[in-house]
Each structure stands twice: as C-alpha cells, then as structure tokens.
Design a protein around this motif. Structure first.
Motif, short mmCIF file in Angstrom:
data_model
loop_
_atom_site.label_atom_id
_atom_site.label_comp_id
_atom_site.label_asym_id
_atom_site.label_seq_id
_atom_site.Cartn_x
_atom_site.Cartn_y
_atom_site.Cartn_z
N ILE A 1 -2.59 27.59 2.00
CA ILE A 1 -1.26 28.08 2.38
C ILE A 1 -1.27 29.58 2.16
N SER B 1 -2.29 35.11 -0.18
CA SER B 1 -2.06 33.84 -0.85
C SER B 1 -2.34 34.01 -2.34
N ALA C 1 -4.51 25.75 -2.66
CA ALA C 1 -3.77 25.33 -1.47
C ALA C 1 -4.18 26.18 -0.28
N LEU D 1 4.84 29.36 -4.29
CA LEU D 1 3.44 28.95 -4.27
C LEU D 1 2.74 29.52 -5.49
N PHE E 1 2.79 23.94 -5.02
CA PHE E 1 3.57 24.46 -3.91
C PHE E 1 4.90 23.72 -3.96
N TRP F 1 10.95 28.73 -1.31
CA TRP F 1 9.64 28.15 -1.64
C TRP F 1 8.96 29.00 -2.70
#
Length: 181
Positions: free
Chosen positions: A121, A128, A119, A114, A100, A112
């Motif tokens: 997130i 995700s 994660a 990912l 991340f 950002w």
C-alpha cells in the motif's frame, strides 16, 4: 487503391485504440526511490480517501463499501474496534493485516492510517511505510511539522501526514484519526 482505404482507416483505428487503452498503473515503491518503477498496486493512499483496485473511494463512503473493496484486494478484516474518546468524536476502526486501519464515524469512511511496512500500500508517488527519509524529504509538498507532540511528523502535499523513524517513514495517515496530541 488499397493504400488509400487503409490510410483512411488508420486515424480511426488509432483513435479507437486510444479510447480503449488503459491508463498506466501507479507507482510502487522500489529500492531506487519513488517512481523508480511503474507496477500495478491494489491500494493507493490519497489525501481524500483510497483508490482500491482502480476504484476511487472518497471519505464519506459507507463502511460496508470500503471494507468489501479492501477485502477483495488485501484480505479479511483482522480486527474491528471502537473508541468513544477521540478528539474528533467517537470512531470505529477496521484493521487489515498487521497495520492498515480505516476509520469510520457513523458508519462513514473518514480516515486511514498505515503503519505496516509489509503492506503493498502506498501513495501514487510510491511513498509508504519503509520509504527512506531522504526520498520522502525530496517529495513535492514535503514539510516537517516542528511543533508535533507525536514525534517526527511531516505533511506531504497538505492532505497526507506521516511519521519518521530515524531513517524511514514509520506511518502515514489522512483524514480523521484518533491521535491524542
């Protein structure tokens, strides 16, 4: 007579309870798909920045604020690096965990990326890394990017982008990134 007094206080008590009630927590990706269960999530990805521990941090916030907020919920910065040759101009990066990354220009948060399937997130809708392709394709705003030079790329709602592996999401991003197209 006591009933009348209680009845008079009931609306006020309900209004007070409604004012202090917490909003429901965002979605966390579950095997049943986006939105299958509602649970607390420490980091929520948005097209305009991040929501960290309930605090919205939009793009343009200072690096120190973003790093401190992330360290408070997902751990220390694993790596910091710089690249002076990004198409959007020189960038600095702070990586958390195995994948991340938050991006900065002139010490301001600008994007950002990912790519860590482990994660905790996701977007508010539960998308995700690792989300099944069929689920993300059913999300409102999903649109494949057919002319991408980076692989099977898609847009999600116009401000979040991502990449698909054969059957699942392999990466998500928003804001400025250092992709070489």
């Amino acid at each position: 007579m006591h009933r009348v007094r209680l009845a008079a206080f009931a609306p006020a008590a309900l209004a007070l309870a409604a004012c202090s009630a917490e909003a429901p927590p965002p979605y966390e990706q579950q095997p049943g798909g986006a939105g299958a269960a509602v649970q607390a999530q420490a980091v929520i990805l948005t097209g305009e920045g991040l929501v960290i521990g309930g605090e919205t941090l939009p793009f343009s916030v200072e690096r120190e604020i973003v790093e401190n907020a992330l360290q408070g919920v997902i751990g220390e910065v694993a790596d910091r690096s710089d690249n002076g040759e990004c198409g959007a101009g020189p960038m600095s990066f702070s990586q958390f965990g195995e994948g991340f990354t938050v991006n900065f220009q002139q010490d301001r948060f600008v994007g950002w990326y990912l790519q860590d399937p482990d994660a905790d997130i996701a977007t508010a809708d539960g998308v995700s890394v690792g989300t099944r392709r069929t689920i993300v394709e059913g999300e409102t705003g999903f649109a494949p990017i057919s002319d991408s030079t980076l692989g099977k790329e898609f847009a999600l709602g116009g401000s979040i982008g991502g990449f698909l592996d054969t059957d699942e999401v392999s990466g998500l991003y928003a804001g400025r990134n250092c992709f070489f197209r």
